[in-house]
Design an enzyme around this catalytic site. Sequence first.
Site, PDB file in Angstrom:
ATOM      1  N   GLY A  41       1.238  -1.041  -0.033  1.00  0.00           N
ATOM      2  CA  GLY A  41      -0.194   0.123   0.289  1.00  0.00           C
ATOM      3  C   GLY A  41       1.210   1.015  -0.129  1.00  0.00           C
ATOM      4  N   GLY A  43       0.140   5.670   0.060  1.00  0.00           N
ATOM      5  CA  GLY A  43      -0.108   7.136  -0.191  1.00  0.00           C
ATOM      6  C   GLY A  43      -0.059   8.281   0.484  1.00  0.00           C
ATOM      7  N   PHE A  45       0.336   9.948   3.463  1.00  0.00           N
ATOM      8  CA  PHE A  45       1.239   9.700   4.844  1.00  0.00           C
ATOM      9  C   PHE A  45       2.459   8.578   3.953  1.00  0.00           C
ATOM     10  CE2 PHE A  45      -3.218  11.444   5.196  1.00  0.00           C
ATOM     11  CZ  PHE A  45      -2.268  12.788   6.293  1.00  0.00           C
ATOM     12  N   GLY A  46       2.713   7.841   3.852  1.00  0.00           N
ATOM     13  CA  GLY A  46       3.832   7.012   3.859  1.00  0.00           C
ATOM     14  C   GLY A  46       3.601   5.791   2.613  1.00  0.00           C
ATOM     15  N   THR A  48       3.028   0.943   2.995  1.00  0.00           N
ATOM     16  CA  THR A  48       3.009  -0.009   3.986  1.00  0.00           C
ATOM     17  C   THR A  48       3.755  -1.398   3.080  1.00  0.00           C
ATOM     18  OG1 THR A  48       1.012   0.696   4.064  1.00  0.00           O
ATOM     19  CG2 THR A  48       1.368  -1.398   4.990  1.00  0.00           C
ATOM     20  N   LYS A  65       4.589   0.143   8.055  1.00  0.00           N
ATOM     21  CA  LYS A  65       4.599   1.468   7.790  1.00  0.00           C
ATOM     22  C   LYS A  65       5.574   2.278   8.338  1.00  0.00           C
ATOM     23  CE  LYS A  65      -0.483   0.742   8.360  1.00  0.00           C
ATOM     24  NZ  LYS A  65      -1.645   1.143   8.841  1.00  0.00           N
ATOM     25  N   ASP A 162     -11.291   8.189   8.458  1.00  0.00           N
ATOM     26  CA  ASP A 162     -11.010   7.757   6.976  1.00  0.00           C
ATOM     27  C   ASP A 162     -11.734   5.995   7.234  1.00  0.00           C
ATOM     28  OD1 ASP A 162      -9.891   8.011   4.498  1.00  0.00           O
ATOM     29  OD2 ASP A 162      -8.153   7.133   4.714  1.00  0.00           O
TER      30      ASP A 162
END
Length: 459
Positions: A41, A43, A45-46, A48, A65, A162
Amino acid sequence: MSYCVIPGCLTPQNPHQAKFCLSCGSKLLLRERYRSTQPIGRGGFGITFLAVDEDIPSKPRCVVKQLYLHQGSLVLKKAVELFHQEAERLDELGKHSQIPALLAHFEQNKHLYLVQELIEGETLEQELQRVGTFDETQILQLLRDLLPVLKFVHDRNVIHRDIKPSNIIRRRSDKKPILIDFGVAKLISNSALFHTGTTVGSAEYMAPEQTKGKAFPASDLYSLGVSCIYLLTGVSPFELFDIINNRWAWRNHLPNGKEVSDRLGKILDKLLESAIKNRYQSVEQVLQALNSTQVANPLPPQRNINKALVSEVGIDYTKLQNLLARKKWKEADQQTWDVLCQVLGKTQGQYLFNSDIEKLPCRDLQTMDKLWVKYSEGHFGFSVQNRIYQEADEDYTIFCDRVGWSLHNSYSQESALKFNLRAPVGHLPSRRWLGGYNWWHHPKILAAKLENCGIAHSS
């Protein structure tokens, strides 16, 4: 395989037992125990990663993460402070059985890392795509299973911010919904309640106040309500909101003749209120509404399907309805052609002639038209095309220009069609099914048929 987590590494894939990246030379084990195997993953913010804990004999899998940090000493220092504060909260939240446990948090190579329990299962988004839309019983069970989790979160002064189907995993072992991705969770404080901050969340599910940088417990409830109507309809929340009348129109998109009881409908409507003062303020209020209204016995999902989808010749219009409800215009256009052939006893894919239009059963023609008009909110449909034809004084050239069809191509090649609501009014259903001589007379023949059936101007 070992996967290098260093941003910018040109060849991050490495042999399983490698200790250092063959491309950039960085250590592959995080904190000397967590080996990343693949990214799962990414996004704002970072990123995964799926990982393995090499420090435990059974080598259990986990989730790592890596959080992005903006450069600058003051910003970096503040980010690290907030990271450790957030980790403490995640550790506390992870004590709930329906929230992933926090296994570790640390800083390495100027990057921040969280290690969390891996939840085996599939997200509700994946479940929707695999098995189709949810019914009322499933939504009720989801609310009863997930609301106590939200209460646990809110009681600890945390707002998730979210909530959406892709952030809810149905755990394979017990089928319970697990709330994930607290990476954007923020602490509720007096300053957070009265001052704007960073906008966080997913636009389709975000409460109106979140677009202004504010979030409250009721904001999570709004996102939960949006998630429910998406799971009920399978239609993007953007499509479920009627921007002209500034209201949610999710009932118009329920597929397969499904119904939702008035009681549950009112609960969902209140979750979806734009004004916070009109919305449920707490999880307790939603649970009280669920328990007091006794919505455990929803209306039978197929109760009115026969009344809504009438056919004189035994045609099942469920597939066409489902495609239109999900805004699958291209597939619905093809299905309309298929249904026309079925109604007239023709082989699938055969062209229809003007004489065939005259033979169409009125109730079937009305059902097809009603479905197109309903799910396009008056943008498409046979009766819509007829209205435009009458406004054009039965001039075929003007009519084609109005609906966006080629004047000289009777078969309207697929490449010339637009399968979205940006197409001209009346553009669909297309005339791809039309053949024979004098094909350009078909709007006049269809107008006479609609008039004879009593559906000349509306459905």
